[in-house]
Each structure stands twice: as structure tokens, then as C-alpha cells.
Write a protein that holds these residues in place. Structure first.
Motif, short mmCIF file in Angstrom:
data_model
loop_
_atom_site.label_atom_id
_atom_site.label_comp_id
_atom_site.label_asym_id
_atom_site.label_seq_id
_atom_site.Cartn_x
_atom_site.Cartn_y
_atom_site.Cartn_z
N PRO A 47 -9.55 -6.65 8.77
CA PRO A 47 -9.29 -8.09 8.64
C PRO A 47 -10.11 -8.77 7.55
O PRO A 47 -9.78 -9.89 7.13
CB PRO A 47 -9.65 -8.64 10.02
N ARG A 48 -11.16 -8.10 7.07
CA ARG A 48 -11.98 -8.71 6.02
C ARG A 48 -11.24 -8.75 4.69
O ARG A 48 -11.51 -9.62 3.85
CB ARG A 48 -13.28 -7.92 5.85
N PHE A 49 -10.32 -7.81 4.49
CA PHE A 49 -9.66 -7.66 3.18
C PHE A 49 -8.15 -7.55 3.37
O PHE A 49 -7.56 -6.48 3.19
CB PHE A 49 -10.21 -6.43 2.46
N PRO A 50 -7.51 -8.65 3.74
CA PRO A 50 -6.06 -8.59 3.98
C PRO A 50 -5.27 -8.46 2.68
O PRO A 50 -5.70 -8.92 1.62
CB PRO A 50 -5.79 -9.94 4.65
N TYR A 51 -4.12 -7.81 2.79
CA TYR A 51 -3.21 -7.78 1.65
C TYR A 51 -2.63 -9.17 1.42
O TYR A 51 -2.45 -9.95 2.35
CB TYR A 51 -2.08 -6.78 1.91
N HIS A 52 -2.34 -9.46 0.18
CA HIS A 52 -1.79 -10.76 -0.20
C HIS A 52 -0.32 -10.83 0.20
O HIS A 52 0.41 -9.84 0.04
CB HIS A 52 -1.93 -10.97 -1.70
N PRO A 53 0.14 -11.95 0.71
CA PRO A 53 1.55 -12.04 1.10
C PRO A 53 2.53 -11.83 -0.05
O PRO A 53 3.70 -11.47 0.18
CB PRO A 53 1.67 -13.44 1.70
N ASP A 54 2.08 -12.04 -1.29
CA ASP A 54 2.97 -11.86 -2.44
C ASP A 54 2.85 -10.48 -3.08
O ASP A 54 3.48 -10.21 -4.10
CB ASP A 54 2.67 -12.92 -3.51
N GLY A 55 2.04 -9.60 -2.49
CA GLY A 55 1.90 -8.26 -3.05
C GLY A 55 3.20 -7.48 -2.96
O GLY A 55 3.94 -7.58 -1.98
N PRO A 56 3.51 -6.67 -3.97
CA PRO A 56 4.78 -5.94 -3.99
C PRO A 56 4.83 -4.74 -3.06
O PRO A 56 5.90 -4.20 -2.79
CB PRO A 56 4.93 -5.52 -5.45
N TYR A 57 3.68 -4.27 -2.56
CA TYR A 57 3.65 -3.15 -1.63
C TYR A 57 2.35 -3.23 -0.84
O TYR A 57 1.41 -3.94 -1.23
CB TYR A 57 3.77 -1.80 -2.35
N GLN A 58 2.29 -2.52 0.28
CA GLN A 58 1.12 -2.54 1.15
C GLN A 58 0.82 -1.12 1.63
O GLN A 58 1.45 -0.63 2.57
CB GLN A 58 1.34 -3.47 2.35
N PRO A 59 -0.14 -0.44 1.01
CA PRO A 59 -0.46 0.93 1.41
C PRO A 59 -0.91 1.01 2.86
O PRO A 59 -1.67 0.16 3.34
CB PRO A 59 -1.58 1.31 0.45
N GLU A 60 -0.45 2.04 3.55
CA GLU A 60 -0.82 2.23 4.95
C GLU A 60 -2.16 2.95 5.10
O GLU A 60 -2.90 2.72 6.05
CB GLU A 60 0.27 3.03 5.67
N MET A 61 -2.48 3.81 4.15
CA MET A 61 -3.70 4.62 4.27
C MET A 61 -4.83 4.00 3.46
O MET A 61 -4.64 3.62 2.30
CB MET A 61 -3.44 6.05 3.79
N PRO A 62 -6.01 3.87 4.04
CA PRO A 62 -7.15 3.36 3.27
C PRO A 62 -7.61 4.37 2.23
O PRO A 62 -7.50 5.59 2.42
CB PRO A 62 -8.21 3.11 4.33
N ALA A 63 -8.13 3.86 1.14
CA ALA A 63 -8.75 4.69 0.10
C ALA A 63 -10.01 3.95 -0.33
O ALA A 63 -10.06 3.30 -1.37
CB ALA A 63 -7.80 4.88 -1.07
N PRO A 64 -11.07 4.03 0.48
CA PRO A 64 -12.25 3.21 0.28
C PRO A 64 -13.18 3.77 -0.80
O PRO A 64 -13.13 4.95 -1.14
CB PRO A 64 -12.93 3.25 1.65
N PRO A 65 -14.07 2.93 -1.31
CA PRO A 65 -14.99 3.39 -2.36
C PRO A 65 -15.97 4.45 -1.88
O PRO A 65 -16.40 5.28 -2.68
CB PRO A 65 -15.71 2.10 -2.77
N GLU A 66 -16.32 4.43 -0.59
CA GLU A 66 -17.22 5.46 -0.08
C GLU A 66 -16.60 6.85 -0.23
O GLU A 66 -17.28 7.81 -0.63
CB GLU A 66 -17.55 5.19 1.39
N ARG A 67 -15.32 6.96 0.07
CA ARG A 67 -14.63 8.23 -0.09
C ARG A 67 -14.50 8.60 -1.57
O ARG A 67 -14.65 9.76 -1.95
CB ARG A 67 -13.25 8.15 0.56
N LEU A 68 -14.20 7.60 -2.38
CA LEU A 68 -14.12 7.83 -3.81
C LEU A 68 -15.41 8.43 -4.35
O LEU A 68 -15.39 9.42 -5.10
CB LEU A 68 -13.81 6.51 -4.53
#
Length: 308
Positions: A47-68
Motif C-alpha cells: 500500500p505504500r507504493f500503489p500503481y497509478h490509475p492511469d498506468g497502462p499495465y500493472q505487474p503482478e510480481m514484485p521486482a524490488p531493489p533488494e532482489r536486484l
């Protein structure tokens, strides 16, 4: 202890050397490897980082910077640029989180819209708040209902301010829209222009993409070798001749690379992507390949400025 002294000492330890967190002595003086194109996502459940309602897509899987950061260490990537993705539109809270987590390892690009009131002021505030951490501002032109306002004072003003802030303009577009950008590339020769994803050669005709290849005549343009299509991917055209035409046109000093990280990437797949790209650069010397895979980007974005 200086960085090079530490690495030389650490290389003598089998445990540290095998961890992938340090380089062997013989690789110490090579330019860094810099992945200049990846996206990070918090996923739909944070909930801290919601997708924008105008975004063209919404990925289901997280890809966080810690994993990166873990994958970077294991795949031999020294630094990376987090390209702020469209699902967040001009809400940069997650990008700021990413560069906080990444420290000196990560920098980011931003996304603002010329026809959105207040964009220039908000972009300026972000860049000044995140001094040295934001390196480019991206402009998209690939969906007919999401095109930038070509030929308007608003787009010119945004482009001009990007340059004034010391950022690069980062273009992601289908080749048919390239002519709309050309007057601005020419009008602002002091502003670096980065062309994403080979200029999307297979999303246009060879004639349309020839315009992008021709932009090599502008000294302020940089070509990004990224988003390499698989050999069996539609429209089933061979990417090798495209890569060769771009490397010939732009030369090894104006090429950067990106790609290989996503929510499902492994250290092996991340490294394999880079090696696949390298396989298209065999006509370049080892020194030139090292520039493409990180040396150019390190200078362009200020990574490892103390050592390179």
C-alpha cells in the motif's frame, strides 16, 4: 583501505572470492559493468507504493531493489539505472525508495509529461531533492493515445528544462514517431539524448528505423542496446544486422547496454543476457566491448567517479 587495496586483499580469500561479491585481481582495473535499463516494482500488495490509475499495465510480481542488488552481485553487474516505469506514471515515491536502498549502486530516471500542468516544477524539485541520483527523464511515443505533444511550446519547454537540470532526455518510441523528436535533438545540441531499445527496429519498417540510425549524425545522441528480441519472436527478423548497423553508425563510444533483470530473472539468466549481447559485438575489440558494457555509462551517469 582504498577500494582496489580491499579487492586485492579480498581476492586472496577463497570464501570471499567465491561469493561473487568481489572481483578477481586481474579484473580490478577494467571498467565497471553498468546495466542502464531495468524496472523495479513493489507489486500490487504494497500500500505504500500503489500503481497509478492511469498506468497502462500493472505487474503482478514484485521486482524490488533488494532482489536486484543480490542478482547484480551474483551476475557481475556493478551499477544499474532504475528506469521509472509507466505503472507509477509521475508518482516517483517507489523510485526514491529504490535509490535509497541502492545507495551508490543505483541511479534512476524520471517520468513527467509535457502537457501535464506543473510537470516542470515537480521534475525540478525531484532532481534537486535527489541530487546526483536522477540521471535522465524519459519520454514515450508508442501508443497513439499517449503521444507527447509534438511541435508544441510545452514539449520544447520540458526538453529544455531536462537539459538545464543536467539530465539526459531518454526516448522510448516506435520509429514512425521519430521525426517528431528530430527538431528538438537538433535544437538542443548540449542535451544528451538516449535512444532506448535499439530504437525499436521491429516496431516499424526498415525505412522508418533508418531515420533512427541516421540520428548518429547528431553528436549528442547515445544508442542503448537493450530489449533484444528472441530469435523466434515475431516478426522473426534477425537482430544481428540491426545491431551491426547501429554499432557501425554510433561507434563504440556512443553505445550503452541494458537489460536482463525482471521479476523472474536468476543470476544465470541475468548474466546470459549480457553475454548474448556481447555475442553481437565480436567485431569490436575487447576494450571497445568494455566501453559498451559499462565504461561509457559510468562516465555518462557518474558511476564510480572516483575510480574511472
Amino acid at each position: 583501505m582504498h577500494r582496489r587495496q580491499f579487492l586485492r586483499a579480498a581476492a586472496a580469500s577463497p570464501l570471499l572470492a567465491s561469493s561473487g561479491l568481489v572481483r578477481a585481481v586481474e579484473d580490478d582495473d577494467r571498467p565497471p559493468v553498468v546495466d542502464t535499463h531495468l524496472h523495479c516494482f513493489a507489486g500490487p500488495d504494497d500500500p505504500r507504493f500503489p500503481y497509478h490509475p492511469d498506468g497502462p499495465y500493472q505487474p503482478e510480481m514484485p521486482a524490488p531493489p533488494e532482489r536486484l542488488l543480490r542478482l547484480m552481485a551474483e551476475a557481475g553487474v556493478d551499477y544499474a539505472v532504475v528506469v521509472h516505469p509507466e505503472p507509477y506514471q509521475d508518482d516517483h515515491r517507489y523510485l526514491e525508495h529504490c535509490v535509497d536502498v541502492g545507495g551508490e549502486k543505483l541511479k534512476g530516471t524520471c517520468l513527467f509529461f509535457a502537457d501535464e500542468p506543473g510537470s516542470i516544477d515537480r521534475m525540478t524539485a525531484l532532481v534537486r531533492r535527489r541530487e546526483g541520483q536522477i540521471v535522465a527523464a524519459r519520454i514515450h511515443a508508442y501508443a497513439p493515445d499517449r503521444l507527447p505533444p509534438f511541435g508544441t511550446p510545452e514539449l520544447r519547454a520540458l526538453w529544455e528544462q531536462i537539459g538545464e537540470l543536467g539530465l539526459a532526455v531518454q526516448l522510448h518510441f516506435e520509429p514512425r514517431y521519430a521525426p517528431g523528436f528530430e527538431p528538438l535533438i537538433e535544437a538542443f545540441p548540449g542535451t544528451t539524448v538516449i535512444i532506448d531499445h535499439l530504437g525499436r527496429p521491429f516496431q516499424g519498417t526498415p525505412e522508418e528505423h533508418a531515420v533512427v540510425v541516421g540520428w548518429s549524425r547528431f553528436p549528442n545522441t547515445i544508442m542503448k542496446l537493450s530489449s533484444l528480441p528472441e530469435r523466434g519472436q515475431y516478426p522473426h527478423r534477425d537482430i544481428a544486422p540491426v545491431n551491426r548497423s547501429l554499432t557501425d553508425a554510433y561507434g563504440p563510444d556512443r553505445l550503452i547496454y541494458g537489460g536482463g533483470f525482471n521479476a523472474e530473472a536468476t543470476p544465470e539468466s541475468y548474466r546470459a543476457y549480457r553475454e548474448r549481447l556481447r555475442s553481437y559485438l565480436t567485431h569490436l575489440t575487447a576494450e571497445q566491448q568494455a566501453k559498451v558494457l559499462g565504461g561509457n555509462a559510468a562516465r555518462l551517469f557518474g558511476f564510480g567517479a572516483g575510480g574511472y
